[in-house]
Design an enzyme around this catalytic site. Structure first.
Site, short mmCIF file in Angstrom:
data_model
loop_
_atom_site.label_atom_id
_atom_site.label_comp_id
_atom_site.label_asym_id
_atom_site.label_seq_id
_atom_site.Cartn_x
_atom_site.Cartn_y
_atom_site.Cartn_z
CD GLU A 1 -64.54 38.98 -29.22
OE1 GLU A 1 -64.66 40.22 -29.19
OE2 GLU A 1 -64.60 38.27 -28.21
CD GLU B 1 -61.36 36.43 -22.67
OE1 GLU B 1 -62.31 37.24 -22.68
OE2 GLU B 1 -60.16 36.79 -22.71
#
Length: 279
Positions: free
Chosen positions: A197, A130
């Site tokens: 996301e 991430e």
């Protein structure tokens, strides 16, 4: 003769095709969306392979969907090694992607490389981490060592505390531009695809158009190159009904009803019956 076939086409009779990164790149170029699902165990992984799902993600979401934690930050590197191995040993066609757990790459490229190597040894074909430009050096180190990398932008679950919860990211103009900039930085560092996301659909569309590599959406609208869901959400097992989730089955109800029937038959001594017993 090769047994490999492009994304979205049936495997040839001679044997299962193997999904490679180039197949995902071809899918983007040809406008053919591909599917990714999380998987953490043998039986789910094999079912998804049989269904033709192209990419399996051994996500750090295993901490919240299997191990009972309240956040993915509790998922450990050892957890990821265990579940990655379980999935990788169980399938042959899908591309197997595994998350780098919280705390395994933030310190820098050396840490990221060490943990990435261990995930590959466990069976991962790609590792995912991430973050944006701030992790570009980690991405570059992994790629230079021969380990493919997927990035992850927008809502990043490992940063849930600093993001003040599960919130859509990139709604403001500056934040949307940062998403594009971060995606381009990850691509320059060598990322082979980027998960988006909880991002507005228009922003995800802009990021997808700006990149040469595929995007994979979760709560990011229909115009990403691929889509991913947590399998327990997709199959109606988790009971989570977020706006971006469609439950394609109702396994929670089915499983409960099966257990109720089992308990009732045990209580009535109708199970096991003669056909389930030995002389």
């Amino acid at each position: 003769m090769s047994t490999e076939s492009p994304v979205g086409t049936p495997s040839p009779a001679a044997g299962p095709a193997k999904i490679r990164l180039r197949h995902l790149q071809q899918a983007k170029a040809q406008g053919r969306p591909f599917a990714m699902l999380t998987a953490y165990d043998q039986f789910a992984a094999q079912a998804f392979e049989a269904a033709g799902v192209e990419v399996l993600l051994v996500g750090d979401s295993v901490g919240t969907t299997v191990l009972g934690h309240s956040s993915t930050t509790a998922t450990t590197h050892q957890d990821m090694l265990t579940f990655t191995g379980a999935v990788a040993r169980s399938v042959s066609r899908p591309l197997v992607v595994a998350d780098l757990a919280f705390g395994t790459y933030e310190a820098g490229p050396t840490d990221a490389l060490r943990h990435g190597v261990e995930l590959v040894r466990a069976g991962a074909e790609v590792v995912k981490l991430e973050g944006g430009a701030e992790v570009a050096a980690q991405v570059q180190a992994l790629v230079q060592a021969g380990i493919p990398v997927f990035g992850h932008l927008g809502f990043t679950p490992q940063s849930v505390n600093s993001l003040s919860g599960h919130r859509v990211q990139g709604r403001e103009e500056a934040a949307a531009q940062k998403l594009v900039d971060d995606a381009l930085a990850l691509q320059r560092a060598g990322a082979a695809a980027i998960v988006l996301e909880l991002v507005p659909a228009a922003v995800a569309r802009a990021v997808t158009a700006a990149l040469d590599v595929p995007t994979i959406g979760i709560g990011a609208g229909p115009e990403c190159d691929g889509q991913v869901l947590v399998w327990q959400d997709m199959a109606g097992l988790s009971g989570f009904h977020g706006r971006f989730v469609k439950a394609f089955a109702d396994l929670r109800t089915d499983l409960q009803q099966a257990a109720e029937q089992y308990r009732a038959e045990v209580g009535a001594r109708s199970y096991p019956g003669p056909e389930h017993s030995f002389e």
